[in-house]
Design an enzyme around this catalytic site. Structure first.
Site, short mmCIF file in Angstrom:
data_model
loop_
_atom_site.label_atom_id
_atom_site.label_comp_id
_atom_site.label_asym_id
_atom_site.label_seq_id
_atom_site.Cartn_x
_atom_site.Cartn_y
_atom_site.Cartn_z
CG ASP A 222 -1.89 1.16 1.22
OD1 ASP A 222 -2.94 1.02 0.57
OD2 ASP A 222 -1.60 2.20 1.85
CB ILE A 223 1.15 4.18 -2.26
CG1 ILE A 223 1.64 3.34 -3.44
CG2 ILE A 223 1.85 5.54 -2.24
CD1 ILE A 223 1.40 3.97 -4.80
CG ASP B 168 -3.52 8.92 -12.88
OD1 ASP B 168 -3.99 8.33 -11.88
OD2 ASP B 168 -4.23 9.48 -13.75
CD GLU C 49 -4.58 3.95 -1.86
OE1 GLU C 49 -4.89 4.30 -0.71
OE2 GLU C 49 -5.36 4.01 -2.84
#
Length: 340
Positions: A196-197, A213, A240
């Site tokens: 996960d970002i 993006d 994400e």
């Protein structure tokens, strides 16, 4: 005016010239000896031979290569047994040396052909003859090739995420399900890393969705470059989040991969003013592994990785957490300092 067939006694089959010449395909009629009785204008233009050059001559003498191919076998069967034949383009694309124009002839590029062989209708007192139809199927071949290419493109689009180029959720489910069953049958380990970002929503709010993006594409490219063992997969799970599938990998091996991913993304140095880790974008990861049984499902492994991911976030993000049990309290937070 007519083109006469070879006579058998006093009888002859009459072929109206204008009918044969107006048809946009090749028409060749041979008698029982294989001698040419009719050779229409399409054949003249495509072969470069005149009717006078072929009239009364054996077809295999005119086109020697036919005698050794499927056309020769089909023609002989039709002459002696009356069996009709259709030679598909896929197996016999260019049996006759026919060309669409002088340039194609010079380059040796033959017309794409479909060939049909049948006995001509017999009337009282007329000799037995065989009709050969040769159709140019180049446009059909092009259309079929285009349809195949479109089908492959649609299949690709259905399997890959349009933004990142990674495998999408559908493809992930297919591959993970297959690898999970293989692991169960072979008593092999399988691991996944859920990625996960960190603080991606604030990143989008701060820098805008186009930057978001670009961020997703850069992170995806970096992870894909680090996970390159045959059989491994990096997939976009949604938003994400990403999942890395690692067949035949135990928990410690998966943790080692996750460490590389964390460092690789951090090394991109994507500015993130809200990040508490050097002002750059980071990722958190949850790792889970098992040696599944046939009754287990890959969804349970995803659920375990999700628990570990939540533990990594609670520990401050930019972390790898490995789940060695079934609850968050069992999650091991991997130290940031890499082993020497």
């Amino acid at each position: 005016m007519t083109i006469e067939s070879v006579k058998a006694g006093s009888a002859a089959v009459q072929w109206p010239t204008w009918v044969a010449d107006s048809i946009q395909m090749g028409l060749v009629v041979v008698d029982l000896d294989g001698k040419v009785c009719l050779f229409n204008r399409w054949m003249v233009e495509s072969s470069g031979l005149t009717f006078a050059q072929v009239q009364g001559k054996n077809l295999f003498g005119i086109f020697p290569e036919l005698s050794e191919g499927r056309v020769g076998g089909a023609l002989n069967a039709c002459l002696h047994s009356g069996l009709p034949a259709v030679l598909s383009n896929s197996l016999n694309p260019t049996p006759f040396p026919l060309y669409s124009d002088a340039q194609q002839r010079a380059q040796g590029v033959r017309r794409q052909q479909s060939v049909r062989i049948m006995r001509a209708p017999k009337q009282d007192g007329t000799p037995l003859q065989v009709l050969i139809e040769i159709a140019d199927v180049a446009s059909a071949v092009r259309r079929e090739r285009m349809l195949k290419e479109q089908a492959l493109e649609l299949k690709k689009l259905s399997a890959f995420d349009a933004l990142t180029g990674l495998a999408n959720r559908r493809s992930l489910d297919d591959v993970l399900g297959r690898e999970f069953r293989r692991a169960a049958r072979g008593n092999l380990p399988i691991a996944i890393v859920m990625v996960d970002i960190d603080l991606f929503k604030p990143f989008n709010d701060t820098y805008g969705h186009p930057a978001g993006d670009r961020c997703l594409m850069e992170v995806a490219k970096a992870m894909q470059g680090l996970v390159n063992r045959p059989g491994d997969m990096v997939a976009r799970y949604g938003g994400e989040e990403f999942i890395v599938v690692l067949p035949e990998t135990d928990l410690d091996g998966a943790v080692a991969v996750a460490r590389e991913l964390r460092l690789g993304v951090q090394a991109l140095q994507i500015a993130h003013s809200i990040s508490r880790h050097g002002g750059v974008l980071t990722i958190s990861q949850g790792v889970a592994a098992s040696v599944p049984t046939l009754s287990d499902t890959f969804e349970s492994l995803i659920a375990q990785a999700d628990v570990a991911l939540y533990a990594a976030k609670r520990a401050g993000r930019n972390r790898v957490a490995a789940l060695r049990g079934g609850a968050e309290v069992d999650a091991e937070i991997v130290p940031l300092a890499e082993p020497q």
